[in-house]
Scaffold this motif. Sequence first.
Motif, PDB file in Angstrom:
ATOM      1  N   VAL A  23      -1.856  -6.151  -4.156  1.00 17.34           N
ATOM      2  CA  VAL A  23      -3.237  -6.362  -3.722  1.00 17.34           C
ATOM      3  C   VAL A  23      -3.319  -7.646  -2.898  1.00 17.34           C
ATOM      4  N   LYS A  24      -2.580  -8.659  -3.309  1.00 13.78           N
ATOM      5  CA  LYS A  24      -2.556  -9.938  -2.574  1.00 13.78           C
ATOM      6  C   LYS A  24      -2.101  -9.716  -1.127  1.00 13.78           C
ATOM      7  N   GLU A  25      -1.072  -8.898  -0.928  1.00 15.37           N
ATOM      8  CA  GLU A  25      -0.606  -8.598   0.424  1.00 15.37           C
ATOM      9  C   GLU A  25      -1.685  -7.862   1.233  1.00 15.37           C
ATOM     10  N   ILE A  26      -2.345  -6.918   0.591  1.00  9.07           N
ATOM     11  CA  ILE A  26      -3.390  -6.145   1.280  1.00  9.07           C
ATOM     12  C   ILE A  26      -4.489  -7.063   1.777  1.00  9.07           C
ATOM     13  N   VAL A  27      -4.981  -7.954   0.908  1.00  9.08           N
ATOM     14  CA  VAL A  27      -6.095  -8.818   1.304  1.00  9.08           C
ATOM     15  C   VAL A  27      -5.658  -9.901   2.286  1.00  9.08           C
ATOM     16  N   THR A  28      -4.475 -10.435   2.123  1.00  4.38           N
ATOM     17  CA  THR A  28      -3.967 -11.447   3.056  1.00  4.38           C
ATOM     18  C   THR A  28      -3.835 -10.849   4.451  1.00  4.38           C
ATOM     19  N   ASN A  29      -3.376  -9.620   4.514  1.00  2.00           N
ATOM     20  CA  ASN A  29      -3.169  -8.937   5.791  1.00  2.00           C
ATOM     21  C   ASN A  29      -4.467  -8.753   6.577  1.00  2.00           C
ATOM     22  N   CYS A  30      -5.589  -8.668   5.882  1.00  2.00           N
ATOM     23  CA  CYS A  30      -6.864  -8.465   6.598  1.00  2.00           C
ATOM     24  C   CYS A  30      -7.826  -9.636   6.425  1.00  2.00           C
ATOM     25  N   GLY A  31      -7.329 -10.741   5.913  1.00  2.00           N
ATOM     26  CA  GLY A  31      -8.143 -11.956   5.832  1.00  2.00           C
ATOM     27  C   GLY A  31      -9.239 -11.914   4.785  1.00  2.00           C
ATOM     28  N   MET A  32      -8.994 -11.258   3.673  1.00  2.00           N
ATOM     29  CA  MET A  32      -9.985 -11.189   2.600  1.00  2.00           C
ATOM     30  C   MET A  32      -9.422 -11.817   1.335  1.00  2.00           C
ATOM     31  N   THR A  33     -10.212 -11.771   0.275  1.00  2.00           N
ATOM     32  CA  THR A  33      -9.775 -12.327  -1.001  1.00  2.00           C
ATOM     33  C   THR A  33      -9.584 -11.199  -2.015  1.00  2.00           C
ATOM     34  N   THR A  34      -8.850 -11.510  -3.066  1.00  2.00           N
ATOM     35  CA  THR A  34      -8.663 -10.511  -4.123  1.00  2.00           C
ATOM     36  C   THR A  34      -9.986 -10.181  -4.799  1.00  2.00           C
ATOM     37  N   THR A  35     -10.877 -11.137  -4.890  1.00  2.00           N
ATOM     38  CA  THR A  35     -12.200 -10.876  -5.470  1.00  2.00           C
ATOM     39  C   THR A  35     -12.935  -9.823  -4.657  1.00  2.00           C
ATOM     40  N   THR A  36     -12.871  -9.950  -3.348  1.00  2.00           N
ATOM     41  CA  THR A  36     -13.508  -8.955  -2.476  1.00  2.00           C
ATOM     42  C   THR A  36     -12.884  -7.587  -2.721  1.00  2.00           C
ATOM     43  N   PHE A  37     -11.567  -7.554  -2.816  1.00  2.06           N
ATOM     44  CA  PHE A  37     -10.888  -6.279  -3.073  1.00  2.06           C
ATOM     45  C   PHE A  37     -11.412  -5.650  -4.351  1.00  2.06           C
ATOM     46  N   TYR A  38     -11.422  -6.414  -5.440  1.00  2.41           N
ATOM     47  CA  TYR A  38     -11.811  -5.870  -6.744  1.00  2.41           C
ATOM     48  C   TYR A  38     -13.309  -5.584  -6.848  1.00  2.41           C
ATOM     49  N   ASN A  39     -14.088  -6.104  -5.921  1.00  2.86           N
ATOM     50  CA  ASN A  39     -15.504  -5.718  -5.849  1.00  2.86           C
ATOM     51  C   ASN A  39     -15.657  -4.288  -5.330  1.00  2.86           C
ATOM     52  N   HIS A  40     -14.623  -3.787  -4.666  1.00  2.00           N
ATOM     53  CA  HIS A  40     -14.690  -2.452  -4.053  1.00  2.00           C
ATOM     54  C   HIS A  40     -13.754  -1.426  -4.691  1.00  2.00           C
ATOM     55  N   PHE A  41     -12.636  -1.880  -5.236  1.00  2.00           N
ATOM     56  CA  PHE A  41     -11.636  -0.959  -5.784  1.00  2.00           C
ATOM     57  C   PHE A  41     -11.072  -1.502  -7.089  1.00  2.00           C
TER      58      PHE A  41
END
Length: 182
Positions: free
Chosen positions: A29-47
């Motif tokens: 997940v860290k790689e996914i968010v780093t690749n698009c300039g987001m945070t893990t918190t943002t990721f987990y707010n959606h998935f």
Amino acid sequence: MIERPTTKQLLAASLIELAGKKSVDKISVKEIVTNCGMTTTTFYNHFADKYVLLASIYNKEIEPAFSQLGNKISWRDALRIFCITLSDKQSFFLNALKNTSGQTSFRYATNDYAIDLLRERLRILGKEDELPIEIDFLAKYYMRSISEMIQDWFIGGQKIALDNFIELLVLAMPEPLKKHLL
């Protein structure tokens, strides 16, 4: 007006890009968010996790087929969409199918979602508040079967021509579902 991509679309695009370089089971997940300039918190707010994101990429593509089923498109057209969706992003979906397993697998998540979509569409087409037990069971049975067959067909190199394959999937439909889907 220019439409801006949503957060979910950006996360999906990031996972697709990363999956072009490595196995999806090795992507964090860290790689996914780093690749698009987001945070893990943002990721987990959606998935809930990367596997939910992975399944959502395919599920988003097949939703329109179910929503138009019986009105604008036939069951054969819907089956065609399911198959072509895999082919359109072939390397990504092969990666997803081959490198996930168990309850977090791409197969499992997309299959359950498709079952839910089919049940809902059958309920609407039959103008029923609740599906009869037999139809509900057969919908789940049939969708599990065709989802597995579509994925096996795809992984196996699509050796049966698409039109022939679709006809085989239609032929395998349980009789009680035919009045709803054909």
